[in-house]
Design a protein around this motif. Structure first.
Motif, PDB file in Angstrom:
ATOM      1  N   ARG A 185       0.832  -1.211   0.000  1.00  0.00           N
ATOM      2  CA  ARG A 185       0.000   0.000   0.000  1.00  0.00           C
ATOM      3  C   ARG A 185       0.856   1.245   0.000  1.00  0.00           C
ATOM      4  O   ARG A 185       0.632   2.183  -0.769  1.00  0.00           O
ATOM      5  N   VAL A 186       1.873   1.255   0.898  1.00  0.00           N
ATOM      6  CA  VAL A 186       2.745   2.429   0.993  1.00  0.00           C
ATOM      7  C   VAL A 186       3.459   2.638  -0.335  1.00  0.00           C
ATOM      8  O   VAL A 186       3.515   3.756  -0.855  1.00  0.00           O
ATOM      9  N   GLY A 187       3.984   1.551  -0.917  1.00  0.00           N
ATOM     10  CA  GLY A 187       4.727   1.666  -2.167  1.00  0.00           C
ATOM     11  C   GLY A 187       3.865   2.249  -3.265  1.00  0.00           C
ATOM     12  O   GLY A 187       4.267   3.183  -3.963  1.00  0.00           O
ATOM     13  N   LEU A 188       2.645   1.725  -3.389  1.00  0.00           N
ATOM     14  CA  LEU A 188       1.763   2.175  -4.463  1.00  0.00           C
ATOM     15  C   LEU A 188       1.376   3.643  -4.281  1.00  0.00           C
ATOM     16  O   LEU A 188       1.466   4.449  -5.214  1.00  0.00           O
ATOM     17  N   GLY A 189       0.960   3.988  -3.058  1.00  0.00           N
ATOM     18  CA  GLY A 189       0.563   5.375  -2.780  1.00  0.00           C
ATOM     19  C   GLY A 189       1.724   6.321  -3.006  1.00  0.00           C
ATOM     20  O   GLY A 189       1.576   7.399  -3.589  1.00  0.00           O
ATOM     21  N   PHE A 190       2.908   5.884  -2.572  1.00  0.00           N
ATOM     22  CA  PHE A 190       4.101   6.716  -2.684  1.00  0.00           C
ATOM     23  C   PHE A 190       4.470   6.916  -4.157  1.00  0.00           C
ATOM     24  O   PHE A 190       4.795   8.022  -4.586  1.00  0.00           O
ATOM     25  N   LEU A 191       4.383   5.838  -4.924  1.00  0.00           N
ATOM     26  CA  LEU A 191       4.723   5.906  -6.346  1.00  0.00           C
ATOM     27  C   LEU A 191       3.784   6.872  -7.067  1.00  0.00           C
ATOM     28  O   LEU A 191       4.218   7.715  -7.851  1.00  0.00           O
ATOM     29  N   LEU A 192       2.499   6.750  -6.786  1.00  0.00           N
ATOM     30  CA  LEU A 192       1.527   7.644  -7.411  1.00  0.00           C
ATOM     31  C   LEU A 192       1.840   9.090  -7.046  1.00  0.00           C
ATOM     32  O   LEU A 192       1.787   9.987  -7.894  1.00  0.00           O
ATOM     33  N   ALA A 193       2.180   9.302  -5.762  1.00  0.00           N
ATOM     34  CA  ALA A 193       2.489  10.659  -5.320  1.00  0.00           C
ATOM     35  C   ALA A 193       3.704  11.185  -6.070  1.00  0.00           C
ATOM     36  O   ALA A 193       3.729  12.342  -6.495  1.00  0.00           O
ATOM     37  N   ALA A 194       4.718  10.309  -6.263  1.00  0.00           N
ATOM     38  CA  ALA A 194       5.930  10.746  -6.957  1.00  0.00           C
ATOM     39  C   ALA A 194       5.602  11.115  -8.406  1.00  0.00           C
ATOM     40  O   ALA A 194       6.102  12.117  -8.934  1.00  0.00           O
ATOM     41  N   ILE A 195       4.743  10.291  -9.032  1.00  0.00           N
ATOM     42  CA  ILE A 195       4.386  10.555 -10.435  1.00  0.00           C
ATOM     43  C   ILE A 195       3.726  11.924 -10.578  1.00  0.00           C
ATOM     44  O   ILE A 195       3.934  12.639 -11.548  1.00  0.00           O
ATOM     45  N   VAL A 196       2.929  12.297  -9.576  1.00  0.00           N
ATOM     46  CA  VAL A 196       2.265  13.601  -9.642  1.00  0.00           C
ATOM     47  C   VAL A 196       3.195  14.713  -9.158  1.00  0.00           C
ATOM     48  O   VAL A 196       3.313  15.764  -9.788  1.00  0.00           O
ATOM     49  N   ALA A 197       3.883  14.463  -8.038  1.00  0.00           N
ATOM     50  CA  ALA A 197       4.590  15.552  -7.362  1.00  0.00           C
ATOM     51  C   ALA A 197       5.807  16.023  -8.138  1.00  0.00           C
ATOM     52  O   ALA A 197       6.081  17.225  -8.189  1.00  0.00           O
ATOM     53  N   ILE A 198       6.563  15.103  -8.739  1.00  0.00           N
ATOM     54  CA  ILE A 198       7.825  15.529  -9.352  1.00  0.00           C
ATOM     55  C   ILE A 198       7.595  16.390 -10.604  1.00  0.00           C
ATOM     56  O   ILE A 198       8.125  17.500 -10.670  1.00  0.00           O
ATOM     57  N   PRO A 199       6.760  15.961 -11.576  1.00  0.00           N
ATOM     58  CA  PRO A 199       6.506  16.868 -12.711  1.00  0.00           C
ATOM     59  C   PRO A 199       5.866  18.182 -12.284  1.00  0.00           C
ATOM     60  O   PRO A 199       6.264  19.256 -12.745  1.00  0.00           O
ATOM     61  N   LEU A 200       4.909  18.097 -11.370  1.00  0.00           N
ATOM     62  CA  LEU A 200       4.231  19.315 -10.921  1.00  0.00           C
ATOM     63  C   LEU A 200       5.223  20.222 -10.205  1.00  0.00           C
ATOM     64  O   LEU A 200       5.222  21.457 -10.382  1.00  0.00           O
ATOM     65  N   GLY A 201       6.086  19.627  -9.424  1.00  0.00           N
ATOM     66  CA  GLY A 201       7.111  20.393  -8.713  1.00  0.00           C
ATOM     67  C   GLY A 201       8.024  21.105  -9.690  1.00  0.00           C
ATOM     68  O   GLY A 201       8.421  22.258  -9.468  1.00  0.00           O
ATOM     69  N   PHE A 202       8.359  20.416 -10.788  1.00  0.00           N
ATOM     70  CA  PHE A 202       9.179  21.033 -11.836  1.00  0.00           C
ATOM     71  C   PHE A 202       8.489  22.277 -12.385  1.00  0.00           C
ATOM     72  O   PHE A 202       9.089  23.337 -12.504  1.00  0.00           O
ATOM     73  N   ALA A 203       7.212  22.109 -12.714  1.00  0.00           N
ATOM     74  CA  ALA A 203       6.457  23.219 -13.298  1.00  0.00           C
ATOM     75  C   ALA A 203       6.435  24.398 -12.331  1.00  0.00           C
ATOM     76  O   ALA A 203       6.662  25.552 -12.716  1.00  0.00           O
ATOM     77  N   ILE A 204       6.166  24.080 -11.068  1.00  0.00           N
ATOM     78  CA  ILE A 204       6.075  25.155 -10.078  1.00  0.00           C
ATOM     79  C   ILE A 204       7.430  25.823  -9.895  1.00  0.00           C
ATOM     80  O   ILE A 204       7.541  27.046  -9.823  1.00  0.00           O
ATOM     81  N   GLY A 205       8.488  25.007  -9.861  1.00  0.00           N
ATOM     82  CA  GLY A 205       9.818  25.543  -9.607  1.00  0.00           C
ATOM     83  C   GLY A 205      10.319  26.390 -10.759  1.00  0.00           C
ATOM     84  O   GLY A 205      11.057  27.351 -10.550  1.00  0.00           O
ATOM     85  N   MET A 206       9.926  26.027 -11.986  1.00  0.00           N
ATOM     86  CA  MET A 206      10.455  26.753 -13.140  1.00  0.00           C
ATOM     87  C   MET A 206       9.675  28.017 -13.437  1.00  0.00           C
ATOM     88  O   MET A 206      10.152  28.891 -14.141  1.00  0.00           O
ATOM     89  N   SER A 207       8.413  28.085 -12.939  1.00  0.00           N
ATOM     90  CA  SER A 207       7.607  29.256 -13.274  1.00  0.00           C
ATOM     91  C   SER A 207       7.111  29.952 -12.015  1.00  0.00           C
ATOM     92  O   SER A 207       6.272  29.424 -11.298  1.00  0.00           O
ATOM     93  N   PRO A 208       7.622  31.142 -11.761  1.00  0.00           N
ATOM     94  CA  PRO A 208       7.171  31.896 -10.574  1.00  0.00           C
ATOM     95  C   PRO A 208       5.674  32.170 -10.609  1.00  0.00           C
ATOM     96  O   PRO A 208       5.026  32.215  -9.558  1.00  0.00           O
ATOM     97  N   LEU A 209       5.107  32.287 -11.829  1.00  0.00           N
ATOM     98  CA  LEU A 209       3.678  32.570 -11.941  1.00  0.00           C
ATOM     99  C   LEU A 209       2.866  31.396 -11.397  1.00  0.00           C
ATOM    100  O   LEU A 209       1.983  31.566 -10.548  1.00  0.00           O
TER     101      LEU A 209
END
Lengths: 282, 464
Positions: free
Chosen positions: A97-121
């Motif tokens: 359960r932890v692995g699956l939830g964590f993996l899903l979170a990583a799939i969402v968080a890392i690209p989204l984090g990139f977008a947020i980090g690269m664009s101040p807007l």
């Protein structure tokens, strides 16, 4: 072996023995004589109260807990129907359960984090939402998840997902935003395309920060899974704790607590090693 | 297949699967898949089917009585298989079970999940699993232990469970949409009657008069529970307003003893075995048994969603028969010690056997130094009387859980499946009652199910 390491190990062992010793002293039975019927009580009453056989009441001594360790670890993979499984199987369910939830979170968080980090807007636009959602206890999501998702298994995974998301998201954004200007400028001078820039310049530069976020997320996910499984039940180490609590079997609960701690430590060590692997010296 | 080993032979080992040959059900399934691929001479013989059915039943029962196979072998070597067979057959209605197993309609759904809370109220649906009553009906049922009543409600409404152990008022509340979205749930049978108690903390041994309970904190398992309604009724009869003079909070049954020990609550009206467990742990005493409030009151029910009943009539009938067979067995006092044995392992109630035995046989330590003998402390009368349902509705109305006009009889007859229950009871050899409503007394006050509104009006302490 370095003498420093030896010293600290010895000290750890001494603390451990001391702890067990105090525990043993504190939980020593008051009188060592065989259990007997208290005066003025009929024999049958005493038997029904469990006073004639040795009974565990109050906090269990270390030996009792040791027996629980031997009992559960000697047969970790038994399966007696849906409500009684070995500790290995329970841990497998929790880790899955932890692995699956964590993996899903990583799939969402890392690209989204990139977008947020690269664009101040985007950063400014999403910031209020992140700030509001971040401090919500994952367990507060549980009733909502159960009601809308209509499946307790998926709800558990959702709760892991939602609590693993924020540290990873924030750390990724922070890491991406903190990449040194010079490197980005060099990339721009060389006319590197955006995707290549993200993968070959920003990702390696931000990796240590991203992994720190992942490490924090994993720690939280492992904290939450126990509580979530106590709530949802069925399988997992959290269910195991709950089931033994039902029976007020403290030695088994202590056993589970130690196992939870050890597994949590192993998970943390794993991420620490990964972190070392991607760390670079400037 | 030579898998059908004689469970009364001391030299045979009974495995963990349904036939007894394999170590696990998975192995068994794999083996039977290969067996069915190659036509087996044993299987094609019709005459053998009967013997096999019987063997399955006997094996299931023997496995339930002797979870440790070595013990079974020792036992058989000691007394001889003939004596053992006679002894066990006198306790278990093998022939009745067999007759049932023969008569099978095409089942719409064989793999079922049934939820339960680990309390003695759940005995019939739970023991039907280790004793093989579900298998005898061709059903492959998983009974799943569940953490709280709210979760039972959610899992039934989400269709994760096909049917479930429920508190008797829950199907009424859910069907009416009180405390949840409305979804029609039926009461197939009552699981148990009596079997609850008011347990007080040992600190309050001198406060046996409810008038002294002002300011007490009590726990009940759920808002829509007989426990809540009986506790409210009891204190109100003694002049206390349950909403103002005492505090009632919802605590899942397994957590009641821990809370009592910690001093978070002063007492609880809770299900067994937790009343007896509180006594056993020397943290509480039994103030009164719930049968002293209303003798023969229902407690838990076997709840089945109306949709499931409609879509799977044959499966539902088979399920009905399995559960009623278990009720029938549970009603017989001489089976109670065996029930304690079967229910105490970790997979089911996970309780010390002596605690369960005291609850089920009714010979128990009351925590005040006395051994009491109340054989009908817990009973398992399955009849879902409409009158019980009407009484529950009157109390829901009385305490403001439902407002406005209540169509008492209408709701009662829609939710409680008394007609079906009567029919299935006859099929498993129980005697169904002729009437559908009966009068009864709660703390000496008569309840007439034909005049529910007047009954609600007759109470001095009420919310509506």
């Amino acid at each position: 072996m370095k003498p420093e390491f030896l010293k600290s190990t010895l000290l750890s062992l001494a603390i451990f023995c001391r702890f067990i010793g105090i525990w043993q002293l504190a939980t020593m039975p008051k009188e060592s004589a065989a259990p007997q019927t208290p005066a003025g009580m009929s024999a049958e009453y005493a038997a029904l109260m469990g006073l004639t056989a040795p009974k565990q009441s109050g906090f269990p001594p270390p030996a009792e807990v040791g027996r629980a360790f031997v009992k559960f670890l000697s047969d970790p993979f038994y399966d007696r129907g849906p409500n009684d499984k070995g500790i290995g199987i329970q841990l497998g369910h929790s880790l899955g359960r932890v692995g699956l939830g964590f993996l899903l979170a990583a799939i969402v968080a890392i690209p989204l984090g990139f977008a947020i980090g690269m664009s101040p807007l985007i950063y400014r636009a999403l910031d209020p939402f992140i700030q509001v959602l971040k401090p919500i206890s994952p367990l507060a999501w549980m009733p909502l998840a159960l009601y809308t998702i209509k499946d307790s298994g998926i709800s558990g995974i959702f709760v892991i997902f939602i609590c693993s998301l924020w540290p990873m998201l924030i750390n990724t954004a922070f890491g991406v935003a903190g990449v040194r200007r010079e490197w980005l400028n060099v990339a721009r001078t060389l006319e590197v395309r955006p995707l290549r820039k993200a993968l070959t310049v920003i990702l390696p530069a931000a990796a240590p920060t991203i992994l720190t976020g992942a490490r924090i997320s994993m720690g939280i996910a492992w904290l939450v899974i126990v509580a979530a499984e106590m709530l949802v039940g069925g399988t997992g180490i959290g269910y195991f704790v709950w089931n033994e609590w039902n029976n007020l079997a403290l030695p088994n609960v202590i056993f589970a607590i130690v196992i939870i701690g050890v597994v949590g430590m192993v998970l943390d060590r794993f991420f620490a090693t990964l972190q070392k692997f991607v760390t670079y010296a400037e | 297949m030579s898998a059908w080993k004689d469970p009364f032979n001391a030299d045979h080992r009974l495995g963990a699967c349904s036939c007894g040959e394999h170590h696990s059900q998975a192995e068994h399934d794999a083996a039977s898949a290969t067996a069915s691929a190659a036509p087996s001479a044993d299987l094609s013989a019709d005459a053998d089917t009967e013997a096999m059915t019987r063997r399955t039943l006997e094996s299931a029962v023997m496995r339930a009585i002797f979870p440790d196979d070595n013990q079974r072998r020792k036992f058989l070597r000691a007394v001889g298989s003939g004596t053992a067979l006679a002894a066990v057959s006198s306790l278990f209605p093998f022939s009745a079970l067999e007759a049932m197993a023969q008569e099978k309609g095409p089942l719409e759904k064989k793999d079922l999940k049934i939820g339960f809370i680990p309390i003695t109220c759940s005995s019939p649906i739970v023991m039907a699993d280790p004793l093989g009553f579900y298998k005898a009906q061709g059903l492959n049922v998983q009974v799943v232990k569940t953490a709280s009543w709210a979760l039972i409600r959610d899992k039934v409404m989400n269709k994760e469970y096909d049917a479930s152990h429920m508190l008797a008022p829950m199907p009424l509340a859910i069907s009416l949409g009180v405390g949840s979205n409305p979804q029609p749930i039926n009461v197939a049978t009552i699981q148990n009657t009596n079997g609850q108690a008011i347990t007080l903390s040992v600190r309050h041994k001198d406060k046996r008069d409810p008038k002294m309970w002002k300011g007490f904190k009590f726990a009940v398992p759920f808002d829509y529970s007989m426990h809540n309604f009986l506790l409210r009724y009891y204190v109100a009869e003694h002049g206390l307003d349950p909403d103002k003079d005492i505090q009632i909070r919802v605590v899942p049954p397994p957590e009641m003893v821990a809370n009592l020990r910690a001093g978070n609550i002063d007492g609880f009206l809770g299900p067994d075995p937790f009343n007896q467990r509180a006594v056993f742990e020397e943290v509480g005493f039994i103030h009164i048994l719930s049968k002293e409030i209303w003798d023969g009151h229902p407690c838990c029910a076997f709840g089945v969603p109306a949709e499931f009943v409609k879509q799977n009539p044959n499966t539902f009938a088979a399920l009905y028969r399995s559960v009623l067979t278990a009720s029938k067995m549970a009603r017989d006092p001489k089976n109670r010690p065996i029930m304690a044995e079967v229910l105490s392992p970790a997979a089911y109630l996970n309780q010390p056997k002596t605690v369960l035995e005291q609850v089920l046989t009714g010979r128990f330590a009351d925590g005040l130094g006395q051994v009491q003998n109340v054989p009908d402390r817990a009973d398992f009368d399955p009849v879902p009387w409409y009158s019980m349902s009407v009484w529950i509705l009157t109390q829901m109305k009385r305490w403001g859980y439902i407002k406005g006009d209540v169509q008492y009889k209408d709701v009662a007859e829609r939710v409680f499946l008394l007609t079906d229950a009567k029919k299935r009871m006859a099929e498993v050899g129980l005697t169904p009652p002729k009437e559908s409503y009966k009068k009864f007394k709660v703390l000496g006050k008569e309840f007439d199910p034909m005049k529910p509104e007047a009954y609600v009006e007759s109470f001095a302490i009420k919310r509506s």
